[in-house]
Motif scaffolding. Structure first.
Motif, mmCIF file in Angstrom:
data_model
loop_
_atom_site.group_PDB
_atom_site.id
_atom_site.type_symbol
_atom_site.label_atom_id
_atom_site.label_comp_id
_atom_site.label_asym_id
_atom_site.label_seq_id
_atom_site.Cartn_x
_atom_site.Cartn_y
_atom_site.Cartn_z
ATOM 1 N N ARG A 79 27.756 5.445 -16.804
ATOM 2 C CA ARG A 79 26.635 6.179 -16.210
ATOM 3 C C ARG A 79 25.458 5.259 -15.961
ATOM 4 N NH1 ARG A 79 27.331 11.066 -19.821
ATOM 5 N NH2 ARG A 79 26.915 9.480 -21.206
ATOM 6 N N LYS A 82 26.137 3.051 -12.966
ATOM 7 C CA LYS A 82 26.018 3.812 -11.722
ATOM 8 C C LYS A 82 24.553 4.057 -11.380
ATOM 9 C CE LYS A 82 30.415 6.269 -11.702
ATOM 10 N NZ LYS A 82 31.065 7.590 -11.765
ATOM 11 N N LYS A 83 23.747 4.367 -12.397
ATOM 12 C CA LYS A 83 22.323 4.605 -12.169
ATOM 13 C C LYS A 83 21.649 3.333 -11.671
ATOM 14 C CE LYS A 83 18.214 6.372 -14.513
ATOM 15 N NZ LYS A 83 17.659 6.866 -15.777
ATOM 16 N N LYS A 86 22.639 2.683 -8.108
ATOM 17 C CA LYS A 86 21.938 3.620 -7.224
ATOM 18 C C LYS A 86 20.498 3.167 -6.997
ATOM 19 C CE LYS A 86 21.408 8.616 -6.758
ATOM 20 N NZ LYS A 86 21.613 9.914 -7.421
ATOM 21 N N GLN A 87 19.858 2.685 -8.056
ATOM 22 C CA GLN A 87 18.479 2.199 -7.948
ATOM 23 C C GLN A 87 18.412 0.970 -7.040
ATOM 24 O OE1 GLN A 87 15.810 3.708 -9.016
ATOM 25 N NE2 GLN A 87 14.391 2.144 -8.364
ATOM 26 N N ALA A 89 20.504 0.196 -4.654
ATOM 27 C CA ALA A 89 20.766 0.641 -3.284
ATOM 28 C C ALA A 89 19.501 1.256 -2.681
ATOM 29 C CB ALA A 89 21.910 1.653 -3.261
ATOM 30 N N LYS A 90 18.763 2.014 -3.487
ATOM 31 C CA LYS A 90 17.524 2.612 -3.001
ATOM 32 C C LYS A 90 16.509 1.528 -2.658
ATOM 33 C CE LYS A 90 13.869 5.833 -4.296
ATOM 34 N NZ LYS A 90 13.311 6.664 -5.360
#
Length: 149
Positions: A79, A82-83, A86-87, A89-90
């Motif tokens: 998790r 993945k977080k 995601k950060q 990618a943002k």
């Protein structure tokens, strides 16, 4: 997978299996059937040998708890990764958006300009020829294409 579902899966893995009875009977056509409840008086209960699942043979409660902790730690690490992804990618999207805006502004301002120039070492302006200007605008357009996908 949400936390509740993972907890159910883990408890199912580490709990002792409970088997309902399995019944066998033969119909009037001679076909053998199996069911979890007796269908007729001719149904006979079948004894199923329980084979221990791999890794759970003889495990003490502490060993099962350690295995569960390792699995939960692995889920938490997954998790977290993945977080983090995601950060990143943002952040990459935000960076691309800023560079896209800059590239478009630069292209539009140079496209509207009457003359494009560079400064010489002595501080005087050196205007680009038509061929140099065309090449320069192609590079600016390539920047727009690169950042504004």
């Amino acid at each position: 997978m949400n936390v509740l579902l993972r907890a159910v899966v883990i408890s199912a893995i580490f709990s002792h299996s409970l088997y309902a009875g399995v019944y066998k009977w033969t119909d009037e056509h001679g076909r053998v059937h199996f069911s979890d409840r007796p269908v007729s008086e001719s149904s006979t209960e079948v004894k199923i040998k329980q084979t221990p699942s791999s890794g759970s043979t003889g495990d003490s409660p502490q060993q099962r708890q350690q295995k569960m902790r390792k699995m939960l730690d692995a889920f938490e690490e997954e998790r977290s990764e993945k977080k983090e992804a995601k950060q990143k990618a943002k952040q990459e999207r935000e960076k691309r958006k800023k560079k896209c805006i800059y590239a478009k502004d630069r292209y539009n301002s140079h496209n509207r300009a009457r003359g494009i120039y560079n400064y010489k070492k002595d501080g005087d302006r050196s205007y680009l020829s038509e061929a140099e200007r065309k090449s320069h605008m192609q590079r600016l357009k390539a920047d727009v294409d690169r950042w504004c996908k």
